[in-house]
Structure formats: structure tokens, C-alpha cells
Scaffold this motif. Structure first.
Motif, PDB file in Angstrom:
ATOM      1  N   PHE A   1       0.823  -1.208   0.000  1.00 57.59           N
ATOM      2  CA  PHE A   1       0.000   0.000   0.000  1.00 57.59           C
ATOM      3  C   PHE A   1       0.856   1.257   0.000  1.00 57.59           C
ATOM      4  N   GLU A   2       2.170   1.109   0.214  1.00 59.84           N
ATOM      5  CA  GLU A   2       3.055   2.263   0.318  1.00 59.84           C
ATOM      6  C   GLU A   2       3.530   2.704  -1.061  1.00 59.84           C
ATOM      7  N   ASP A   3       3.530   3.981  -1.318  1.00 61.07           N
ATOM      8  CA  ASP A   3       4.194   4.527  -2.499  1.00 61.07           C
ATOM      9  C   ASP A   3       5.608   4.865  -2.058  1.00 61.07           C
ATOM     10  N   ILE A   4       6.522   3.935  -2.302  1.00 66.16           N
ATOM     11  CA  ILE A   4       7.858   4.052  -1.737  1.00 66.16           C
ATOM     12  C   ILE A   4       8.601   5.270  -2.285  1.00 66.16           C
ATOM     13  N   ALA A   5       8.537   5.474  -3.590  1.00 66.10           N
ATOM     14  CA  ALA A   5       9.290   6.576  -4.196  1.00 66.10           C
ATOM     15  C   ALA A   5       8.806   7.928  -3.680  1.00 66.10           C
ATOM     16  N   VAL A   6       7.491   8.118  -3.624  1.00 63.54           N
ATOM     17  CA  VAL A   6       6.950   9.403  -3.160  1.00 63.54           C
ATOM     18  C   VAL A   6       7.219   9.589  -1.675  1.00 63.54           C
ATOM     19  N   THR A   7       7.099   8.526  -0.893  1.00 61.96           N
ATOM     20  CA  THR A   7       7.381   8.626   0.537  1.00 61.96           C
ATOM     21  C   THR A   7       8.801   9.095   0.783  1.00 61.96           C
ATOM     22  N   LYS A   8       9.747   8.508   0.062  1.00 67.40           N
ATOM     23  CA  LYS A   8      11.147   8.910   0.246  1.00 67.40           C
ATOM     24  C   LYS A   8      11.394  10.334  -0.228  1.00 67.40           C
ATOM     25  N   ALA A   9      10.737  10.723  -1.305  1.00 67.27           N
ATOM     26  CA  ALA A   9      10.963  12.058  -1.861  1.00 67.27           C
ATOM     27  C   ALA A   9      10.318  13.144  -1.011  1.00 67.27           C
ATOM     28  N   ARG A  10       9.146  12.839  -0.435  1.00 61.77           N
ATOM     29  CA  ARG A  10       8.389  13.861   0.282  1.00 61.77           C
ATOM     30  C   ARG A  10       8.585  13.832   1.784  1.00 61.77           C
ATOM     31  N   GLY A  11       9.134  12.733   2.294  1.00 60.19           N
ATOM     32  CA  GLY A  11       9.429  12.676   3.716  1.00 60.19           C
ATOM     33  C   GLY A  11       8.277  12.292   4.609  1.00 60.19           C
ATOM     34  N   ALA A  12       7.150  11.901   4.047  1.00 58.07           N
ATOM     35  CA  ALA A  12       6.000  11.452   4.839  1.00 58.07           C
ATOM     36  C   ALA A  12       5.357  10.289   4.103  1.00 58.07           C
ATOM     37  N   LEU A  13       4.672   9.435   4.859  1.00 59.07           N
ATOM     38  CA  LEU A  13       4.098   8.231   4.263  1.00 59.07           C
ATOM     39  C   LEU A  13       3.067   8.586   3.200  1.00 59.07           C
ATOM     40  N   ALA A  14       3.312   8.114   1.988  1.00 59.00           N
ATOM     41  CA  ALA A  14       2.372   8.256   0.886  1.00 59.00           C
ATOM     42  C   ALA A  14       1.837   6.876   0.541  1.00 59.00           C
ATOM     43  N   VAL A  15       0.552   6.805   0.213  1.00 58.76           N
ATOM     44  CA  VAL A  15      -0.077   5.514  -0.049  1.00 58.76           C
ATOM     45  C   VAL A  15      -0.672   5.491  -1.449  1.00 58.76           C
ATOM     46  N   ASN A  16      -0.942   4.270  -1.931  1.00 62.43           N
ATOM     47  CA  ASN A  16      -1.535   4.092  -3.247  1.00 62.43           C
ATOM     48  C   ASN A  16      -2.965   3.590  -3.101  1.00 62.43           C
ATOM     49  N   GLU A  17      -3.510   2.991  -4.163  1.00 64.50           N
ATOM     50  CA  GLU A  17      -4.915   2.595  -4.132  1.00 64.50           C
ATOM     51  C   GLU A  17      -5.192   1.416  -3.196  1.00 64.50           C
ATOM     52  N   ALA A  18      -4.145   0.773  -2.676  1.00 59.10           N
ATOM     53  CA  ALA A  18      -4.327  -0.306  -1.711  1.00 59.10           C
ATOM     54  C   ALA A  18      -4.292   0.202  -0.275  1.00 59.10           C
TER      55      ALA A  18
ATOM     56  N   GLY B   1      12.621  -0.304   1.556  1.00 61.56           N
ATOM     57  CA  GLY B   1      11.223   0.053   1.743  1.00 61.56           C
ATOM     58  C   GLY B   1      11.080   1.263   2.651  1.00 61.56           C
ATOM     59  N   VAL B   2       9.889   1.435   3.161  1.00 63.10           N
ATOM     60  CA  VAL B   2       9.600   2.605   4.004  1.00 63.10           C
ATOM     61  C   VAL B   2       8.928   2.141   5.293  1.00 63.10           C
ATOM     62  N   ALA B   3       9.539   1.166   5.942  1.00 61.79           N
ATOM     63  CA  ALA B   3       8.960   0.594   7.152  1.00 61.79           C
ATOM     64  C   ALA B   3       8.861   1.615   8.288  1.00 61.79           C
ATOM     65  N   GLU B   4       9.851   2.445   8.419  1.00 58.26           N
ATOM     66  CA  GLU B   4       9.831   3.390   9.551  1.00 58.26           C
ATOM     67  C   GLU B   4       8.693   4.402   9.445  1.00 58.26           C
ATOM     68  N   PRO B   5       8.408   4.979   8.273  1.00 61.37           N
ATOM     69  CA  PRO B   5       7.220   5.830   8.174  1.00 61.37           C
ATOM     70  C   PRO B   5       5.922   5.095   8.510  1.00 61.37           C
ATOM     71  N   VAL B   6       5.852   3.804   8.192  1.00 67.31           N
ATOM     72  CA  VAL B   6       4.662   3.031   8.563  1.00 67.31           C
ATOM     73  C   VAL B   6       4.577   2.904  10.073  1.00 67.31           C
ATOM     74  N   ARG B   7       5.694   2.595  10.708  1.00 67.13           N
ATOM     75  CA  ARG B   7       5.714   2.515  12.171  1.00 67.13           C
ATOM     76  C   ARG B   7       5.269   3.852  12.784  1.00 67.13           C
ATOM     77  N   GLN B   8       5.796   4.954  12.253  1.00 70.40           N
ATOM     78  CA  GLN B   8       5.466   6.258  12.801  1.00 70.40           C
ATOM     79  C   GLN B   8       3.996   6.588  12.597  1.00 70.40           C
ATOM     80  N   PHE B   9       3.424   6.143  11.495  1.00 70.11           N
ATOM     81  CA  PHE B   9       1.994   6.351  11.261  1.00 70.11           C
ATOM     82  C   PHE B   9       1.174   5.726  12.381  1.00 70.11           C
ATOM     83  N   PHE B  10       1.487   4.494  12.735  1.00 76.66           N
ATOM     84  CA  PHE B  10       0.738   3.820  13.798  1.00 76.66           C
ATOM     85  C   PHE B  10       0.935   4.498  15.143  1.00 76.66           C
ATOM     86  N   ILE B  11       2.148   4.927  15.417  1.00 80.83           N
ATOM     87  CA  ILE B  11       2.407   5.625  16.688  1.00 80.83           C
ATOM     88  C   ILE B  11       1.638   6.932  16.740  1.00 80.83           C
TER      89      ILE B  11
END
Length: 264
Positions: A89-106, A139-149
Motif C-alpha cells: 500500500f506504500e508509495d515508496i518513491a513518493v514517501t522517500k521524496a516527500r518525507g511522509a508516508l504516501a499511499v496508493n490505491e491499496a 522500503g519505508v517501514a519506519e514511516p509506517v511505524r510512525q503512522f501507527f504511533i
């Protein structure tokens, strides 16, 4: 090797690419071998019409989505050891470029896991997913962790597995972290079309999973007769379904799943 081979092979056999190569080859052959050129053009145009405009893609994805039925139980009952959220569900490229968790259609994978986490306050939350790119990257596991926190989930409930590149590695790597016992029950959250393959893999490595399908792409069997609004949408749906059907066969032949077409 299995990971690389699967990526390379699917690139050449996914329906949208087959259509492109058939049309390209057909156009080139028309100059010197018109009979073969017409045949390849017919194949390419046939794929575009049947799966880009007509509902061929829905016919392929519906058996996958309906295998475990529509989600009718808002929250699984009984003892639940943890909720396993599969990446994708993560848009990895956009998340890394923008610095915050970005998601796709999933993204429903993420939002439904959060809802379950609040409804099952004693269950662990396990995110598993690295980068599925053939050319590496993380991947972008840490932004996912931070989202839940940030959403109010206690950090000690969150388990992160960030190295897996496919669903088989999701199951194997999380098993090494969690060491599940036969008495444990794990809610498995992933897209409905991906659930049959996921359940088979997790069962194979020893998990007792409770399937929780989300991110349905169709309304039900009424979409078996519904043409697509655009050719791009139809071909995208077809590629999605083809990847799963090919994956089911490949994982079964390689002994990585509990059944050819896992069910309830």
C-alpha cells in the motif's frame, strides 16, 4: 533467484506487455511478412479489446476476490495474537521524496489494520514489507511505524519486518521474528485479490491465519458484465489478476503454498 526470475518472466508475459509487443511486432512484419504481421496485430488488438475495454480483467479477478467472500465480520472474534499487515500500500518513491508516508490505491490495507488495532487492543501489529523492486532499494517501514504511533498505537505493540521482497519472504521473515505457536491466531490483512496466495503461503510456513480481505477492486459478480471506462484501467486490472494466477501456479509448483487455490 526465484525473486529475480519471477520479475523478469512476468515482465514479458503480463497481458498489457504482450499486447504491446504483439502490436509492435505485427506492425514491423507488415512490411515483409504481412500474413504474420496481421496475425500478431490480431493478437494485440484482441487483448486490448477483450481485456482493455470488455470486462475480461474483471472475469479474471473476481474468482480471486470472491474466494474468501466479502468481509462480513467487522472484527474477528476469539483470541487474536496479532494482526499481520502485508506491504504493498506504500508509495515508496513518493514517501522517500516527500518525507511522509504516501499511499496508493491499496491504502485500505493500512486503514483497516489501524481500525482492527484499536478494536483488538492486546494484539500485536506486524507490518511486513521491504522493496519489491527488481533494482533494489529499501522500503519505508519506519514511516509506517510512525503512522501507527501517531495514530495512538503503543510502540511496544508494533513489530516491523522490513527486508522481505515478496509474499513468501513476508511469511518466512515474520515467522523468524514472531515464532508463532499452533495455538496462536493471526489476522492476515491484504487485498482481496491477493488473499488466496497469501493464505496458502502463510499456512505453508506454519501460521494459523484468519483471512481479512480488504481493498476489493470489484463490486461483485455484476462486474463480470461491466466494460471499463478506459483501456488503461482494463489492462491494469488484467495485469493485476494475471500476476496472482501466475503466482498461485508458480508457488504451488515450487512447494511454497499449501494448495493450488487456497480457500476458507
Amino acid at each position: 533467484m526465484f525473486f529475480v526470475a519471477s520479475k523478469v518472466i512476468f515482465f514479458f508475459i503480463q497481458p498489457s506487455n504482450v499486447a504491446f509487443f504483439a502490436l509492435l511486432l505485427g506492425g514491423l512484419l507488415m512490411f515483409r511478412h504481412p500474413r504474420w504481421g496481421k496475425r500478431f496485430l490480431a493478437v494485440g488488438l484482441g487483448i486490448v479489446v477483450l481485456f482493455g475495454f470488455l470486462p475480461g480483467g474483471n472475469l479474471l479477478v473476481l474468482p480471486l476476490e470472491e474466494r474468501f467472500g466479502s468481509r462480513v465480520e467487522p472484527v474477528p472474534v476469539g483470541k487474536i495474537s496479532g494482526i499481520i499487515l502485508l506491504g504493498g500500500f506504500e508509495d515508496i518513491a513518493v514517501t522517500k521524496a516527500r518525507g511522509a508516508l504516501a499511499v496508493n490505491e491499496a491504502a485500505e490495507r493500512l486503514t483497516e489494520t489501524l481500525r482492527l488495532a484499536k478494536a483488538l487492543p492486546y494484539a500485536k501489529i506486524i507490518f511486513t514489507g521491504g522493496s519489491g523492486s527488481l533494482f533494489g532499494g529499501s522500503g519505508v517501514a519506519e514511516p509506517v511505524r510512525q503512522f501507527f504511533i501517531d495514530a495512538g498505537i503503543a510502540p511496544d505493540r508494533i513489530v516491523i519486518e522490513k527486508d522481505s521482497r515478496n509474499t513468501y519472504e513476508n511469511a518466512v521473515f515474520t515467522k523468524a521474528l514472531l515464532k508463532p505457536s499452533p495455538d496462536d491466531r493471526w489476522v492476515l490483512v491484504t487485498s482481496a485479490y491477493h488473499m488466496p496466495r497469501s493464505v496458502g503461503i502463510f499456512r505453508k510456513v506454519g501460521y494459523n491465519v484468519v483471512p481479512y480481505p480488504v481493498d476489493f477492486r470489484t463490486r461483485g459478480w455484476q462486474d463480470a458484465l461491466s466494460p471499463f471506462d478506459s483501456i488503461a484501467d482494463g489492462l491494469k486490472r488484467t495485469d493485476l489478476a494475471a500476476r496472482e494466477w501466475i503466482g498461485l501456479v508458480a508457488y504451488w509448483l515450487s512447494g511454497r503454498t499449501s494448495a493450488l487455490f487456497p480457500g476458507p
